[in-house]
Design a protein around this motif. Structure first.
Motif, short mmCIF file in Angstrom:
data_model
loop_
_atom_site.label_atom_id
_atom_site.label_comp_id
_atom_site.label_asym_id
_atom_site.label_seq_id
_atom_site.Cartn_x
_atom_site.Cartn_y
_atom_site.Cartn_z
N GLN A 69 -99.71 -54.11 39.58
CA GLN A 69 -101.11 -54.46 39.82
C GLN A 69 -101.81 -53.40 40.65
OE1 GLN A 69 -102.73 -57.28 38.42
NE2 GLN A 69 -104.36 -55.86 39.00
N PHE A 70 -101.13 -52.90 41.67
CA PHE A 70 -101.70 -51.82 42.49
C PHE A 70 -101.99 -50.60 41.61
CE2 PHE A 70 -100.83 -47.76 44.57
CZ PHE A 70 -101.76 -47.77 45.58
N ALA A 103 -96.31 -59.98 29.30
CA ALA A 103 -97.11 -60.48 30.41
C ALA A 103 -97.60 -59.33 31.29
CB ALA A 103 -96.30 -61.48 31.24
N LEU A 104 -96.74 -58.32 31.47
CA LEU A 104 -97.10 -57.17 32.27
C LEU A 104 -98.23 -56.37 31.61
CD1 LEU A 104 -96.12 -55.93 34.93
CD2 LEU A 104 -94.52 -54.53 33.62
N HIS A 105 -98.19 -56.27 30.30
CA HIS A 105 -99.27 -55.60 29.56
C HIS A 105 -100.57 -56.37 29.71
CE1 HIS A 105 -101.59 -53.75 26.39
NE2 HIS A 105 -101.68 -54.90 25.76
N THR A 106 -100.50 -57.68 29.60
CA THR A 106 -101.70 -58.51 29.76
C THR A 106 -102.29 -58.35 31.16
OG1 THR A 106 -100.83 -60.12 28.17
CG2 THR A 106 -102.58 -60.88 29.64
N GLN A 107 -101.41 -58.27 32.15
CA GLN A 107 -101.84 -58.14 33.55
C GLN A 107 -102.49 -56.79 33.83
OE1 GLN A 107 -98.59 -58.60 36.38
NE2 GLN A 107 -99.63 -57.33 37.90
N THR A 108 -101.94 -55.71 33.27
CA THR A 108 -102.38 -54.37 33.65
C THR A 108 -103.24 -53.66 32.62
OG1 THR A 108 -100.38 -53.37 32.71
CG2 THR A 108 -100.29 -54.05 35.04
N GLY A 109 -103.11 -54.04 31.35
CA GLY A 109 -103.79 -53.32 30.28
C GLY A 109 -103.13 -51.99 29.95
N ALA A 110 -101.96 -51.75 30.53
CA ALA A 110 -101.26 -50.47 30.35
C ALA A 110 -100.41 -50.48 29.09
CB ALA A 110 -100.37 -50.19 31.56
N VAL A 111 -100.00 -49.28 28.68
CA VAL A 111 -98.97 -49.14 27.65
C VAL A 111 -97.70 -48.65 28.34
CG1 VAL A 111 -100.65 -48.68 25.84
CG2 VAL A 111 -99.64 -46.76 27.08
N PHE A 112 -96.56 -48.79 27.65
CA PHE A 112 -95.29 -48.62 28.34
C PHE A 112 -94.34 -47.64 27.66
CE2 PHE A 112 -96.95 -52.65 29.66
CZ PHE A 112 -96.66 -52.71 31.02
N LEU A 113 -93.62 -46.91 28.51
CA LEU A 113 -92.39 -46.22 28.11
C LEU A 113 -91.26 -46.98 28.77
CD1 LEU A 113 -93.37 -42.45 28.60
CD2 LEU A 113 -93.23 -43.73 26.45
N TYR A 144 -94.12 -54.52 19.52
CA TYR A 144 -95.33 -54.47 20.35
C TYR A 144 -95.94 -53.06 20.29
CZ TYR A 144 -93.69 -58.79 22.65
OH TYR A 144 -93.27 -60.07 22.94
N ASP A 145 -97.21 -52.98 19.89
CA ASP A 145 -97.89 -51.68 19.82
C ASP A 145 -98.05 -51.06 21.21
OD1 ASP A 145 -98.15 -51.70 17.10
OD2 ASP A 145 -100.15 -52.62 17.11
N PHE A 146 -98.09 -51.89 22.26
CA PHE A 146 -98.30 -51.35 23.60
C PHE A 146 -97.04 -50.72 24.18
CE2 PHE A 146 -97.29 -55.86 24.24
CZ PHE A 146 -96.24 -55.79 25.16
N ILE A 147 -95.91 -50.88 23.51
CA ILE A 147 -94.70 -50.14 23.91
C ILE A 147 -94.62 -48.90 23.02
CG2 ILE A 147 -92.19 -50.18 24.06
CD1 ILE A 147 -92.39 -53.11 24.83
#
Length: 282
Positions: A69-70, A103-113, A144-147
């Motif tokens: 979140q930070f 849930a982490l993607h929903t919280q941050t709007g980020a994409v992930f490695l 998941y497209d965000f990964i």
């Protein structure tokens, strides 16, 4: 001062920078407050011309969520796409992992490695049942497209299983995190190289040559082979104790002091071996 010097030393020669990465080995031992401070410092150095990947892995899931979140609050306005790196098996098991990252993607709007690092996970005192992301779990993550990709260290058979589990997905990247494996069998997606902190120009030269290798030029092939063998030597030295890199960076004037969370001691033998390597190649 040391961080700025390291940034200026490495930045011109790399395609992207992983901030607080688990693959530095030290990254997972940095506290929530340490990583907050590091992210702020790096953002102050960043000029917008290089991809940054922020590793939010911490010792437990609660502090990881706080750091996520930070990071989102601090960084979201600075990037068209905020890329977060995470080693989930450091703080949780495989069960429920896809839902956790969703849930982490929903919280941050980020994409992930997503990182897979069994060698490191095995060192944790309270390890979970599995040291690798299970193939069945990875198959769900790949939907998941965000990964966007995986930073991979592990056995070749598992890597092939992950590739098959993609089910034809094209826009997914595997970054090799075992430098020696990459040097033996380079991949087009790239490598996360810890030793690039010490010899960024050598890594840049090698990866450029590998990607543009002309099989008809014998001299070029020989030069690439010699460069690869030199980097393999360095990787073997640094595998014994990653903090030895900081000693080397101080020796060449990049760092003025050394801090490491490791309790182990760098041996005189390792230091002498690295001194010899620096005299030969640096």
């Amino acid at each position: 001062v040391g961080l700025r010097q390291l940034w200026e030393y490495v930045n011109p020669f790399v395609a992207g920078i992983s901030v607080g990465s688990s693959f530095s080995i030290e990254g997972v031992f940095l506290s929530y407050e340490d990583k907050k401070a590091l992210f702020k410092l790096i953002l102050g150095l960043w000029e917008g011309n290089k991809p940054l990947y922020f590793d939010i892995t911490t010792s437990d899931e609660a502090s990881m969520l706080e750091l996520a979140q930070f990071s989102a609050d601090l960084l979201r306005s600075q990037f068209d796409e905020l890329v977060i790196e995470v080693l989930p098996l450091w703080y949780r098991g495989n069960r429920g992992l896809p839902q956790s990252l969703e849930a982490l993607h929903t919280q941050t709007g980020a994409v992930f490695l997503v990182a897979n690092h069994p060698r490191l996970v095995k060192t944790k005192k309270r390890a979970f049942k599995h040291c690798n992301i299970r193939t069945a779990v990875f198959k769900k993550l790949a939907r998941y497209d965000f990964i966007k990709g995986m930073i991979f260290q592990g056995e070749l058979n598992r890597f092939f299983n992950y590739q098959r589990a993609l089910g034809g997905r094209k826009n997914f990247y595997f970054y090799e995190a075992d430098e020696i494996s990459f040097l033996k069998q380079p991949t087009n997606d790239g490598v996360v190289a810890l030793t690039a902190n010490l010899v960024p120009q050598m890594w840049h030269k090698l990866t450029t040559k590998v990607l543009n290798l002309n099989e008809g030029k014998k001299e070029e092939l020989n030069e690439t082979f010699i460069l690869g063998e030199a980097l393999k030597e360095l990787c073997v030295i640094c595998q014994n104790h990653p903090a030895i890199l900081k000693w080397a960076l101080r020796e060449i004037g990049i760092l003025s002091e050394i801090f490491t969370p490791f309790s182990g001691i760098v041996t005189e033998s390792d230091l002498n071996t690295l001194k010899s390597w620096l005299q030969k190649y640096k």
